[in-house]
Design an enzyme around this catalytic site. Structure first.
Site, PDB file in Angstrom:
ATOM      1  N   GLY A  11       0.712  -1.069  -0.153  1.00 39.34           N
ATOM      2  CA  GLY A  11      -0.092  -0.199  -0.059  1.00 39.34           C
ATOM      3  C   GLY A  11       0.761   1.316   0.010  1.00 39.34           C
ATOM      4  O   GLY A  11       2.029   1.150   0.054  1.00 39.34           O
ATOM      5  N   THR A  64      -9.671   0.387   3.381  1.00 42.34           N
ATOM      6  CA  THR A  64      -9.645   1.686   3.481  1.00 42.34           C
ATOM      7  C   THR A  64     -10.806   2.691   2.487  1.00 42.34           C
ATOM      8  O   THR A  64     -10.887   3.836   2.345  1.00 42.34           O
ATOM      9  CB  THR A  64      -8.489   2.544   3.176  1.00 42.34           C
ATOM     10  OG1 THR A  64      -8.047   2.013   1.906  1.00 42.34           O
ATOM     11  CG2 THR A  64      -7.347   2.037   4.253  1.00 42.34           C
ATOM     12  N   TYR A 127     -16.526   2.388   7.724  1.00 37.41           N
ATOM     13  CA  TYR A 127     -15.229   2.381   7.753  1.00 37.41           C
ATOM     14  C   TYR A 127     -14.695   2.992   9.017  1.00 37.41           C
ATOM     15  O   TYR A 127     -13.767   2.425   9.826  1.00 37.41           O
ATOM     16  CB  TYR A 127     -14.504   3.195   6.730  1.00 37.41           C
ATOM     17  CG  TYR A 127     -13.206   3.948   6.932  1.00 37.41           C
ATOM     18  CD1 TYR A 127     -12.052   2.943   6.559  1.00 37.41           C
ATOM     19  CD2 TYR A 127     -12.769   4.935   7.125  1.00 37.41           C
ATOM     20  CE1 TYR A 127     -10.607   3.059   6.965  1.00 37.41           C
ATOM     21  CE2 TYR A 127     -11.388   5.428   7.058  1.00 37.41           C
ATOM     22  CZ  TYR A 127     -10.413   4.376   7.061  1.00 37.41           C
ATOM     23  OH  TYR A 127      -9.095   4.873   7.080  1.00 37.41           O
TER      24      TYR A 127
END
Length: 287
Positions: A11, A64, A127
């Site tokens: 990431g 995310t 989230y």
């Protein structure tokens, strides 16, 4: 030599740690992406830890996608909360320090002043709720762990606002950008560099703590986009729009500025203004 395991290494934050790793010869880095080491699989993690003695685990793995999380609730829960519980238990068992990253989305966005570490947590979407649950697991343990809340992360890697806007500025004649959400951008390179600076020193075991880290200053997405346009010298028109004109599955915080004062006092590190960080990022992207 201390071994540092970086999970979620492909990431944007994981790759930012890779970028600076060579500057720390006293640290040995082990990089694992999700396909190589699944943080949701306790047996897989345990087998790894039996074979490798680590001093620090920097968890860059996370779910995310804010909008998709509203549909993929179980997946977000598994990665952002359940996996963190596993990592916390293993931290206690194998005696490594856990560095875990969280988000401004744990707050409701109704403040008019920067959020501090003990501000009331009140997430508005899946989230934020799953990230808040991951935080709670760590804080309720006796693990040696840091939770680093950050916001509006950008870098030359992965998917982020800066890369998206730069692409649109090059492709379109006109774009719309939200103008009524306020936050603090964070350059993943600066975050990774400053965490490694701290870990290269002798860090005492001090239980579980939360710190906020962003670059200095605050802005709106619209002003952020204008700065990208200015620095990249592109001519696309950028129109400001309000949040209610923008379709999205998840509710975004209107105001999510994080105060980094505790981080600055604790570690004697002062993050640079986001504008300078953005300039560095764009230079690396388009040089």
């Amino acid at each position: 030599m201390s071994n540092i395991l970086i999970t979620g290494s492909n990431g944007q934050l994981g790759q930012s740690f890779k970028y600076y790793a060579s500057k720390y010869q006293e640290l040995n880095f082990i990089y694992k992406d999700f396909s190589q080491l699944n943080i949701c699989d306790e047996n897989q993690l345990r087998n790894f830890l039996e074979s490798e003695k680590i001093s620090f685990l920097i968890n860059c793995a996370a779910y995310t996608n804010v909008d998709t999380a509203e549909e993929e609730i179980e997946k977000a829960q598994k990665i952002n909360a359940n996996a963190v519980e596993i990592l916390t238990h293993l931290s206690l068992e194998y005696q490594f320090k856990l560095i875990h990253f969280s988000t401004d989305y744990v707050f409701d966005g109704n403040s008019n002043k920067p959020y501090v570490e003990n501000s009331k947590v009140l997430p508005q979407g899946i989230y934020g709720k799953t990230k808040a649950e991951g935080e709670k697991v760590i804080l309720n343990s006796n693990a040696d762990a840091w939770i680093i809340r950050t916001s509006w992360l950008f870098s030359p890697f992965g998917k982020n606002f800066v890369k998206k806007i730069l692409f649109l500025l090059q492709k379109e004649n006109k774009i719309n950008v939200i103008s009524d959400q306020i936050g603090s951008p964070t350059y993943a390179f600066d975050l990774a560099r400053d965490i490694l600076k701290i870990l290269s020193d002798k860090i005492p075991n001090n239980g579980s703590k939360i710190f906020h880290y962003t670059n200095a200053g605050q802005t709106t997405w619209y002003e952020f986009a204008l700065k990208i346009k200015e620095l990249s010298k592109l001519s696309c028109n950028i129109n400001p729009i309000e949040t209610n004109k923008f379709r999205s599955s998840a509710k975004r915080p209107k105001y999510s500025v994080l105060s980094s004062e505790n981080f600055k006092k604790e570690f004697k590190i002062r993050p640079r203004p986001w504008e300078l960080a953005l300039e560095d990022c764009l230079f690396k992207m388009i040089k």
